[in-house]
Write a protein that holds these residues in place. Structure first.
Motif, PDB file in Angstrom:
ATOM      1  N   VAL A   1     -50.312  58.841 100.926  1.00 15.91           N
ATOM      2  CA  VAL A   1     -51.686  59.023 100.451  1.00 15.91           C
ATOM      3  C   VAL A   1     -51.738  58.840  98.940  1.00 15.91           C
ATOM      4  O   VAL A   1     -52.619  58.165  98.395  1.00 15.91           O
ATOM      5  CB  VAL A   1     -52.221  60.418 100.850  1.00 15.91           C
ATOM      6  CG1 VAL A   1     -53.564  60.678 100.198  1.00 15.91           C
ATOM      7  CG2 VAL A   1     -52.338  60.502 102.359  1.00 15.91           C
ATOM      8  N   ALA A   2     -50.763  59.436  98.249  1.00 14.87           N
ATOM      9  CA  ALA A   2     -50.750  59.361  96.789  1.00 14.87           C
ATOM     10  C   ALA A   2     -50.630  57.916  96.320  1.00 14.87           C
ATOM     11  O   ALA A   2     -51.339  57.487  95.415  1.00 14.87           O
ATOM     12  CB  ALA A   2     -49.596  60.199  96.236  1.00 14.87           C
ATOM     13  N   ILE A   3     -49.745  57.154  96.966  1.00 12.49           N
ATOM     14  CA  ILE A   3     -49.586  55.745  96.565  1.00 12.49           C
ATOM     15  C   ILE A   3     -50.897  54.997  96.772  1.00 12.49           C
ATOM     16  O   ILE A   3     -51.338  54.235  95.923  1.00 12.49           O
ATOM     17  CB  ILE A   3     -48.436  55.077  97.365  1.00 12.49           C
ATOM     18  CG1 ILE A   3     -47.101  55.684  96.969  1.00 12.49           C
ATOM     19  CG2 ILE A   3     -48.417  53.576  97.117  1.00 12.49           C
ATOM     20  CD1 ILE A   3     -45.939  55.199  97.793  1.00 12.49           C
ATOM     21  N   CYS A   4     -51.540  55.269  97.928  1.00 15.24           N
ATOM     22  CA  CYS A   4     -52.800  54.580  98.218  1.00 15.24           C
ATOM     23  C   CYS A   4     -53.852  54.896  97.169  1.00 15.24           C
ATOM     24  O   CYS A   4     -54.597  54.032  96.731  1.00 15.24           O
ATOM     25  CB  CYS A   4     -53.338  54.991  99.588  1.00 15.24           C
ATOM     26  SG  CYS A   4     -52.369  54.348 100.928  1.00 15.24           S
ATOM     27  N   LEU A   5     -53.929  56.159  96.767  1.00 18.61           N
ATOM     28  CA  LEU A   5     -54.987  56.550  95.836  1.00 18.61           C
ATOM     29  C   LEU A   5     -54.660  56.157  94.405  1.00 18.61           C
ATOM     30  O   LEU A   5     -55.548  56.020  93.573  1.00 18.61           O
ATOM     31  CB  LEU A   5     -55.220  58.062  95.908  1.00 18.61           C
ATOM     32  CG  LEU A   5     -55.781  58.583  97.227  1.00 18.61           C
ATOM     33  CD1 LEU A   5     -55.944  60.080  97.192  1.00 18.61           C
ATOM     34  CD2 LEU A   5     -57.113  57.917  97.538  1.00 18.61           C
ATOM     35  N   ARG A   6     -53.389  55.986  94.102  1.00 20.47           N
ATOM     36  CA  ARG A   6     -52.988  55.722  92.724  1.00 20.47           C
ATOM     37  C   ARG A   6     -52.966  54.228  92.389  1.00 20.47           C
ATOM     38  O   ARG A   6     -52.725  53.869  91.252  1.00 20.47           O
ATOM     39  CB  ARG A   6     -51.599  56.321  92.445  1.00 20.47           C
ATOM     40  CG  ARG A   6     -51.577  57.827  92.338  1.00 20.47           C
ATOM     41  CD  ARG A   6     -52.187  58.309  91.039  1.00 20.47           C
ATOM     42  NE  ARG A   6     -51.581  57.657  89.881  1.00 20.47           N
ATOM     43  CZ  ARG A   6     -52.200  57.477  88.724  1.00 20.47           C
ATOM     44  NH1 ARG A   6     -53.428  57.869  88.582  1.00 20.47           N
ATOM     45  NH2 ARG A   6     -51.586  56.901  87.724  1.00 20.47           N
ATOM     46  N   THR A   7     -53.176  53.354  93.387  1.00 22.74           N
ATOM     47  CA  THR A   7     -53.079  51.936  93.063  1.00 22.74           C
ATOM     48  C   THR A   7     -54.151  51.549  92.058  1.00 22.74           C
ATOM     49  O   THR A   7     -55.233  52.111  92.023  1.00 22.74           O
ATOM     50  CB  THR A   7     -53.313  51.040  94.296  1.00 22.74           C
ATOM     51  OG1 THR A   7     -54.534  51.429  94.883  1.00 22.74           O
ATOM     52  CG2 THR A   7     -52.190  51.104  95.261  1.00 22.74           C
TER      53      THR A   7
ATOM     54  N   GLU B   1     -57.084  39.988  92.208  1.00 20.46           N
ATOM     55  CA  GLU B   1     -56.165  40.957  91.611  1.00 20.46           C
ATOM     56  C   GLU B   1     -56.145  42.246  92.435  1.00 20.46           C
ATOM     57  O   GLU B   1     -55.080  42.788  92.725  1.00 20.46           O
ATOM     58  CB  GLU B   1     -56.612  41.237  90.167  1.00 20.46           C
ATOM     59  CG  GLU B   1     -55.830  42.317  89.448  1.00 20.46           C
ATOM     60  CD  GLU B   1     -54.381  41.931  89.230  1.00 20.46           C
ATOM     61  OE1 GLU B   1     -54.083  40.730  89.327  1.00 20.46           O
ATOM     62  OE2 GLU B   1     -53.555  42.827  88.989  1.00 20.46           O
ATOM     63  N   GLY B   2     -57.327  42.715  92.833  1.00 19.57           N
ATOM     64  CA  GLY B   2     -57.409  43.944  93.617  1.00 19.57           C
ATOM     65  C   GLY B   2     -56.681  43.811  94.948  1.00 19.57           C
ATOM     66  O   GLY B   2     -55.979  44.712  95.383  1.00 19.57           O
ATOM     67  N   SER B   3     -56.828  42.645  95.592  1.00 21.36           N
ATOM     68  CA  SER B   3     -56.169  42.428  96.873  1.00 21.36           C
ATOM     69  C   SER B   3     -54.658  42.449  96.695  1.00 21.36           C
ATOM     70  O   SER B   3     -53.929  43.029  97.503  1.00 21.36           O
ATOM     71  CB  SER B   3     -56.581  41.076  97.460  1.00 21.36           C
ATOM     72  OG  SER B   3     -57.962  41.013  97.585  1.00 21.36           O
ATOM     73  N   ARG B   4     -54.197  41.816  95.611  1.00 20.56           N
ATOM     74  CA  ARG B   4     -52.755  41.768  95.379  1.00 20.56           C
ATOM     75  C   ARG B   4     -52.217  43.186  95.217  1.00 20.56           C
ATOM     76  O   ARG B   4     -51.207  43.566  95.808  1.00 20.56           O
ATOM     77  CB  ARG B   4     -52.476  40.949  94.119  1.00 20.56           C
ATOM     78  CG  ARG B   4     -51.031  40.542  93.952  1.00 20.56           C
ATOM     79  CD  ARG B   4     -50.866  39.716  92.696  1.00 20.56           C
ATOM     80  NE  ARG B   4     -51.236  40.464  91.498  1.00 20.56           N
ATOM     81  CZ  ARG B   4     -50.452  41.356  90.901  1.00 20.56           C
ATOM     82  NH1 ARG B   4     -49.252  41.588  91.391  1.00 20.56           N
ATOM     83  NH2 ARG B   4     -50.862  41.997  89.833  1.00 20.56           N
ATOM     84  N   ARG B   5     -52.931  43.987  94.433  1.00 18.22           N
ATOM     85  CA  ARG B   5     -52.463  45.355  94.202  1.00 18.22           C
ATOM     86  C   ARG B   5     -52.510  46.190  95.476  1.00 18.22           C
ATOM     87  O   ARG B   5     -51.643  47.029  95.714  1.00 18.22           O
ATOM     88  CB  ARG B   5     -53.314  46.022  93.132  1.00 18.22           C
ATOM     89  CG  ARG B   5     -53.099  45.379  91.800  1.00 18.22           C
ATOM     90  CD  ARG B   5     -53.706  46.206  90.718  1.00 18.22           C
ATOM     91  NE  ARG B   5     -53.416  45.593  89.438  1.00 18.22           N
ATOM     92  CZ  ARG B   5     -53.567  46.220  88.288  1.00 18.22           C
ATOM     93  NH1 ARG B   5     -53.966  47.450  88.268  1.00 18.22           N
ATOM     94  NH2 ARG B   5     -53.282  45.608  87.159  1.00 18.22           N
ATOM     95  N   THR B   6     -53.557  45.959  96.288  1.00 18.11           N
ATOM     96  CA  THR B   6     -53.660  46.701  97.541  1.00 18.11           C
ATOM     97  C   THR B   6     -52.476  46.388  98.445  1.00 18.11           C
ATOM     98  O   THR B   6     -51.861  47.288  99.019  1.00 18.11           O
ATOM     99  CB  THR B   6     -54.972  46.338  98.258  1.00 18.11           C
ATOM    100  OG1 THR B   6     -56.050  46.561  97.369  1.00 18.11           O
ATOM    101  CG2 THR B   6     -55.151  47.165  99.500  1.00 18.11           C
ATOM    102  N   MET B   7     -52.143  45.096  98.555  1.00 21.72           N
ATOM    103  CA  MET B   7     -51.035  44.726  99.422  1.00 21.72           C
ATOM    104  C   MET B   7     -49.722  45.268  98.885  1.00 21.72           C
ATOM    105  O   MET B   7     -48.843  45.669  99.643  1.00 21.72           O
ATOM    106  CB  MET B   7     -50.955  43.201  99.564  1.00 21.72           C
ATOM    107  CG  MET B   7     -52.022  42.633 100.458  1.00 21.72           C
ATOM    108  SD  MET B   7     -52.154  43.477 102.029  1.00 21.72           S
ATOM    109  CE  MET B   7     -50.646  42.954 102.803  1.00 21.72           C
ATOM    110  N   ARG B   8     -49.597  45.277  97.553  1.00 22.52           N
ATOM    111  CA  ARG B   8     -48.364  45.832  96.985  1.00 22.52           C
ATOM    112  C   ARG B   8     -48.282  47.311  97.339  1.00 22.52           C
ATOM    113  O   ARG B   8     -47.221  47.821  97.717  1.00 22.52           O
ATOM    114  CB  ARG B   8     -48.363  45.643  95.469  1.00 22.52           C
ATOM    115  CG  ARG B   8     -46.964  45.678  94.902  1.00 22.52           C
ATOM    116  CD  ARG B   8     -46.963  45.329  93.449  1.00 22.52           C
ATOM    117  NE  ARG B   8     -47.949  46.135  92.710  1.00 22.52           N
ATOM    118  CZ  ARG B   8     -48.283  45.901  91.457  1.00 22.52           C
ATOM    119  NH1 ARG B   8     -47.755  44.875  90.822  1.00 22.52           N
ATOM    120  NH2 ARG B   8     -49.158  46.656  90.841  1.00 22.52           N
ATOM    121  N   ALA B   9     -49.419  48.002  97.263  1.00 26.91           N
ATOM    122  CA  ALA B   9     -49.427  49.424  97.619  1.00 26.91           C
ATOM    123  C   ALA B   9     -49.042  49.611  99.079  1.00 26.91           C
ATOM    124  O   ALA B   9     -48.280  50.521  99.420  1.00 26.91           O
ATOM    125  CB  ALA B   9     -50.814  50.014  97.362  1.00 26.91           C
TER     126      ALA B   9
END
Lengths: 843, 52
Positions: free
Chosen positions: A824-830, A775-783
Motif C-alpha cells: 500500500v505504501a509503495i502504491c501511495l508513495r509513487t 510519465e505517470g504511466s511509467r511510474r505506475t508500472m514501476r510501482a
C-alpha cells in the motif's frame, strides 16, 4: 480538476489586464461583436446569458464563487433549445417515473456537463429554481440526478428545460440493459461492500482475541480462558471463511473445473486448509495445541477483499460513463401506423421497416432513412462537428442525433443495440471490461506459484516427518498460510486505482489499467501518432498576411461571412476590421459553399471567388505572376494561401496559418526521449505540415499530410498490427482511428462518441497532459513491479522461515500485514501524476 | 478473571450488532454514492436542511 491556469476568475483577471471582455457565465472571451459597451455583464453567447439570468434571478450567484473555489470550469452553456415535450407524455411517466406518497413523483435523469462541486450545489438547488420540485440529489460519479417533484404543480418538461438552460442537457436514465441490470449491478456492489465489512469485523475481533492469546504466551494464561478465546476465534474465522471468504473458494473451484489455474487457487488453498487444520486442532486439542493461524487467515480475507472492492469500483466507473451515452437516444418514439395515425411507443418496441415521426427539437430514436421532409440535423454527439448538417429525403440519419428544423418521417433500419451508437457503445463496453494485462500476468504466475507452493509444502512435510505427522502437517499448513500471495493480489488493482484517481483529478481520464500498462512500456516498438491541428498547433486559423488589393478585403469578408468553414470564419473575422463599413452595405446574392476548396458569391453585383488554386483554375480565374508568387511565399511560410478573385481576376492572396503551441517542441522531445517514435497525421496541405514539422524538429518522413479519416484509420490499423500505437486526436473525425489504436487518446472538446471510443481523454489542451500521462504511466508500472517484487520477497522469507520451523502465528501476524502495508505504501508513495499541474512539460 | 466468560460473548454480540447495523445501512443504499457527499459539505446559505 484543479486547473489553476484555466480558472474562470484567474482568466477573468488576465483578460481585464489585457482589456478584453469575458463572459460573465463561462469566463471565455466575448466575441468583439457582442461586447456591450460599459456593461458589467458580458456574454459570449445566448446560452450563457440565459443560464446567467436563471442563476442570478434565483439568488444563486454563490455558484460562481463555489466554481472558483473548487477550481471547476464551466463551458459555454450550450442550450439545445429543445422542447422536451416527450417528458410530459403518459408513456414516458409510466416508463421512467415512480409515484411516491403524497402525490409526488420521482425520476432519475442523466446530465451532461456536471463535473465539480459547484455543479452539485447548483443542481441540488433546483427546488429553488423551479417551484414544484421538492428535492434534487446528484450522484456525481454517474452524473445522475434524482428529482422528486409534484406533477400537479410542475411539468417534468419544465424541470428538464431549466436544467438544459443551466447547461446540463438531461436524458432519462436507462442504462445498459435497462433498470433491472442497473439494480443488479447496484446490489452486487452492496454485497461486495457488506462482505468486505464482515471480513473486516471478523479480522478485527480475532485480532483482539489473539492479542490476549499472544500476551498469554509470555505472561501465562488460564487454560479455560485460553480455550474460550480459541473457540471464539474459531467461530469468527468460520464466519469469515463461510461468507466473505467464499468469493475466493468459488473462484478457485471454477478455475479448477475449467483447468485454468489463477491466483485465487493458491489463495483459497492457504485459507481453507489453514482454517480446517486450525478448527480440527481447536476442537480436538484442548489447551496447548500449538500453532493456529486464525488471525492471519481472516486478515488475509479482509485485505484481499479490499483489493477486489477497489478493482470492482474502478471497472464500474468506466461503465457508468457509458450509461449517459446510452441515454442519449430517446426513450419514446412516435410510430406512424399503416393508416397514418401517430402513436407513441417506447423505442424498444419499434422494429425494422416501421416509420417514425421525429419532430423538430427531438432526438432521432432509430437509425433509418428519411421518408419525407427535409431538415437539418445536429450530429455532434457522433461526429463532434457542432455545425448542423442538412438532411433530405432518402438520406440516412443516425439514432441519437437531434432534428433541429422541421418534422421528418424516418423508416427504421436499426433500433437499440443495432444502431450505430448502440454498436459503438458495445465496443466501448467490451473494451472497458478488458482486464489489465498486468492483472492477468499475476494470474499466470498463480499457476506456477501453486506448484511451487505445493512442492515446498511437500518438502516441508518430508523434512519434519520424523518429528511426527502432527508437527509435519503443522509446518506445511503454516507455510501455505504464510506464503499466501496476498500482496500480489492487492498490488495491481490498488496501484492502478491510485494512478487513475490521481490522473482524473488532473483532468486526465483513464478508462482502464491496460492503457497505463501499454503507455508505460519501453518505447522501442511504439509510435505516438499525433494529429496536427489542435494538438500540435493552437487549432485556430487566422489571416497572417494579406497581399494584393486592399479594397477587396471587404468583398471577401462579405462572401465569407456566410461560411462555416474555419478558414472562412477566420477570414470573415480578420478581414472585416474597423473602417470596413462598406461590407455592411454589400449583399451576397448568390452563395455557394464548396466544401474544402472555397466559396463564391455575388457581392454588389460583382462575382467573388475565394479559395484554392484548384478552384481558381476550375472557375477559369486568371492568376497573375505576382499572385502566384504570393501563394508560393505563403507555402514557404507554412501558411495556407487563399486566392481571392473578383470578376474573374485574382486580385489578392491571403495567407492563413495555425501557430504551433508553445510547448509542442519540448513535449515532442520528451516523448522521443522515452523511446517513442513520433508521427504526425494531418488532413492539411503537405507543405504546411512539413513546415510545421520542421519547426518542431520532426523529419518530413515522419509526417503524413492530406490524410482522410479513412486513411487515418488504415494507417493506425496497419501500424497497430506491428507495434503499439498511441493515437492522439481531437476526436472530430478520429473516433474510428482512436478505437483502432492500441491506446486512443482523445483531446478535450471532442465528440461524446470519440470520448467513449478513446482509452484516455485529456481534459486540458496541448501536449502537456500527454507527457504527464506517459510519465505517470511509467511510474505506475514501476510501482507495480516494485510491489510484486516486494510481496514475492516477503513470501520467500516467510517460506524459508516456515520450512525451518521458525515461524509462529505471532510472526505470521507481523510479517503478513507488513507485506500488505508495504504494498500500500509503495502504491501511495509513487510520484505518478503528482507535482504541479503544468509540470509535465519543462518549457 | 471468570468475568471474562461473560464479557467476551457480550463483546462479540455488540460487535455483531454493529455489523448488522452496517449491513442494513449498506442495503438501504447509504454507501452507493461515496463521491458526491464529499462535495456536498459546502456552506448552505439559507440553512435549509436536506432530508436524508
Amino acid at each position: 480538476m484543479s486547473i489553476a491556469s484555466s480558472h474562470p476568475q484567474v482568466r477573468l483577471g488576465a483578460a481585464r489586464a489585457s482589456g478584453r471582455s469575458l463572459c460573465s457565465h463561462c469566463a471565455l472571451p466575448v466575441p468583439d461583436g457582442l461586447v456591450r459597451e460599459g456593461g458589467a455583464e458580458q456574454f459570449c453567447c445566448h446560452g450563457c446569458e440565459a443560464a446567467y439570468r436563471v442563476i442570478d434571478s434565483c439568488g444563486l450567484r454563490e455558484y460562481y464563487r463555489l466554481l472558483e473555489r473548487s477550481g471547476g470550469e464551466v463551458g459555454p452553456a450550450k442550450e439545445t433549445g429543445r422542447g422536451y415535450s416527450e417528458y410530459d407524455d403518459p408513456t414516458f411517466h409510466a416508463l421512467y417515473c415512480r409515484v411516491l406518497a403524497g402525490g409526488l413523483s420521482s425520476t432519475e435523469l442523466l446530465l451532461e456537463g456536471v463535473h465539480c462541486a459547484a455543479c452539485v450545489w447548483l443542481v441540488e438547488k433546483l427546488p429553488r429554481v423551479v417551484p414544484g420540485v421538492v428535492e434534487a440529489r446528484l450522484d456525481l460519479r454517474r452524473a445522475a440526478v434524482t428529482v422528486v417533484f409534484d406533477p400537479s404543480r410542475v411539468a417534468l418538461s419544465r424541470v428538464v428545460r431549466t436544467l438544459d438552460t443551466l447547461g446540463y442537457p438531461a436524458h432519462p436514465a436507462r442504462g445498459m440493459g435497462g433498470d433491472r441490470a442497473r439494480e443488479a449491478r447496484r446490489r452486487e456492489d452492496r454485497r461486495m461492500l457488506v462482505k468486505t465489512a464482515v471480513a473486516g469485523a471478523c479480522a478485527g475481533n480475532i485480532m483482539l482475541l489473539y492479542f490476549a492469546l499472544y500476551a498469554g504466551m509470555f505472561e501465562g494464561i488460564e487454560p479455560g480462558i485460553e480455550r474460550m478465546f480459541r473457540w471464539a476465534a474459531m467461530g469468527l474465522n468460520a464466519v469469515c471463511l463461510a461468507w466473505p471468504g467464499m468469493v475466493f473458494a468459488r473462484s478457485a473451484l471454477a478455475a479448477i473445473r475449467t483447468r485454468t489455474v489463477h491466483l485465487d487457487v493458491p489463495i483459497a488453498m492457504g485459507l481453507y486448509l489453514g482454517g480446517a487444520w486450525g478448527t480440527w486442532k481447536t476442537v480436538s486439542g484442548g489447551t496447548g495445541v500449538g500453532d493456529i493461524y486464525f488471525d492471519s487467515i481472516s486478515t488475509l480475507v479482509f485485505f484481499l477483499l479490499i483489493g477486489r472492492f477497489v478493482q470492482q469500483r474502478q471497472q464500474r466507473s468506466a461503465s457508468d460513463a457509458l450509461e449517459l451515452l446510452f441515454s442519449l437516444t430517446p426513450a419514446v418514439a412516435r410510430r406512424v401506423g399503416e393508416d397514418g395515425a401517430v402513436t407513441e411507443v417506447p423505442t424498444e418496441a419499434l422494429s425494422t421497416g416501421e416509420v417514425v415521426e421525429v419532430r423538430a427539437g427531438d432526438s432521432v430514436p432509430v437509425d433509418g432513412v428519411i421518408e419525407s421532409g427535409r431538415t437539418s440535423i445536429d450530429a455532434s454527439m457522433l461526429t463532434g462537428e457542432s455545425r448542423p448538417v442538412r438532411a433530405e429525403m432518402g438520406e440516412r440519419v443516425a439514432a441519437g442525433t437531434v432534428n433541429l428544423a422541421s418534422t421528418i418521417r424516418v423508416r427504421t433500419e436499426a433500433t437499440g443495440e443495432g444502431t450505430r451508437i448502440g454498436r459503438l457503445m458495445r465496443m466501448v463496453e467490451e473494451a472497458s471490461r478488458r482486464r489489465a494485462a498486468i492483472v492477468r500476468l499475476a494470474d499466470r504466475w498463480g499457476k506456477w506459484l501453486l506448484w511451487v507452493l505445493l512442492a515446498l509444502a511437500g518438502v516441508t512435510l518430508g523434512i519434519w516427518w520424523r518429528d511426527g505427522v502432527h508437527v509435519a502437517v503443522d509446518r506445511a499448513v503454516a507455510l501455505l498460510i504464510a506464503t499466501c500471495p496476498c500482496g500480489l493480489g492487492l498490488a495491481t488493482p490498488l496501484a492502478m486505482t491510485v494512478a487513475i484517481g490521481r490522473a482524473a483529478r488532473r483532468g486526465i481520464l483513464i478508462k482502464g489499467g491496460d492503457a497505463i500498462q501499454t503507455l508505460a512500456g519501453p518505447g522501442a516498438a511504439g509510435t505516438v501518432v499525433l494529429d496536427k491541428t489542435g494538438t500540435l498547433t493552437m487549432g485556430r486559423l487566422s489571416v497572417v498576411w494579406w497581399r494584393g488589393a486592399e479594397w477587396a478585403r471587404g468583398l471577401v469578408a462579405a462572401v465569407e461571412a456566410g461560411s462555416s468553414h474555419p478558414a472562412g470564419r477566420a477570414m470573415a473575422r480578420d478581414l472585416a476590421g474597423p473602417g470596413m463599413d462598406a461590407t455592411v452595405a454589400m449583399e451576397v446574392v448568390q452563395h455557394a459553399g464548396r466544401a474544402g476548396t472555397g466559396i463564391e458569391g455575388v457581392v454588389n453585383g460583382r462575382r467573388v471567388v475565394v479559395g484554392t488554386l484548384a478552384l481558381m483554375r476550375s472557375r477559369w480565374v486568371e492568376v497573375g505572376a505576382e499572385m502566384d508568387r504570393g501563394g508560393r511565399e505563403a507555402l514557404l511560410d507554412a501558411l495556407s494561401p487563399v486566392y481571392c478573385a473578383v470578376e474573374g481576376r485574382c486580385v489578392a492572396v491571403a495567407a492563413l496559418g495555425d501557430a504551433e503551441r508553445p510547448e509542442a517542441a519540448a513535449a515532442i522531445d520528451q516523448i522521443r526521449a522515452r523511446g517513442w517514435k513520433v508521427r504526425v497525421l494531418s488532413g492539411d496541405h503537405p507543405d504546411v505540415v512539413s513546415a510545421t514539422a520542421r519547426r518542431l524538429g520532426l523529419g518530413s518522413e515522419d509526417c503524413f499530410a492530406g490524410v482522410s479519416p479513412e486513411e487515418k484509420l488504415d494507417f493506425v490499423r496497419s501500424l497497430a498490427e506491428r507495434e503499439r500505437v498511441v493515437m492522439v486526436g481531437d476526436g472530430v473525425n478520429d473516433a474510428a482511428a482512436l478505437a483502432a489504436a492500441t491506446v486512443g487518446v482523445a483531446v478535450r472538446g471532442g465528440a461524446e462518441a470519440s470520448l467513449a471510443a478513446a482509452d484516455v481523454s485529456l481534459g486540458r489542451e496541448g501536449l502537456g497532459p500527454l507527457v504527464e500521462l506517459l510519465e505517470g504511466s511509467r511510474r505506475t508500472m514501476r510501482a507495480i513491479h516494485w510491489t510484486i517484487a516486494t510481496s514475492l520477497g516477503y513470501n520467500v522469507v516467510a517460506a524459508a522461515l516456515s520450512m525451518a520451523g521458525l515461524i509462529s502465528p505471532l510472526w505470521a501476524a507481523i510479517i503478513m500485514p507488513a507485506s500488505s502495508f508495504t504494498v500500500v505504501a509503495i502504491c501511495l508513495r509513487t510520484g505518478a501524476f503528482r507535482g504541479p499541474v503544468n509540470g509535465g512539460v519543462r518549457p | 478473571m471468570s468475568v471474562l466468560y461473560v464479557m467476551v460473548p457480550v463483546a462479540l454480540v455488540i460487535a455483531a450488532g454493529a455489523v448488522v447495523a452496517f449491513i442494513r445501512a449498506a442495503r438501504a443504499g447509504q454507501f452507493d454514492d461515496l463521491e458526491t457527499p464529499a462535495y456536498r459539505m459546502l456552506p448552505d446559505d439559507d440553512g435549509a436542511r436536506r432530508k436524508g
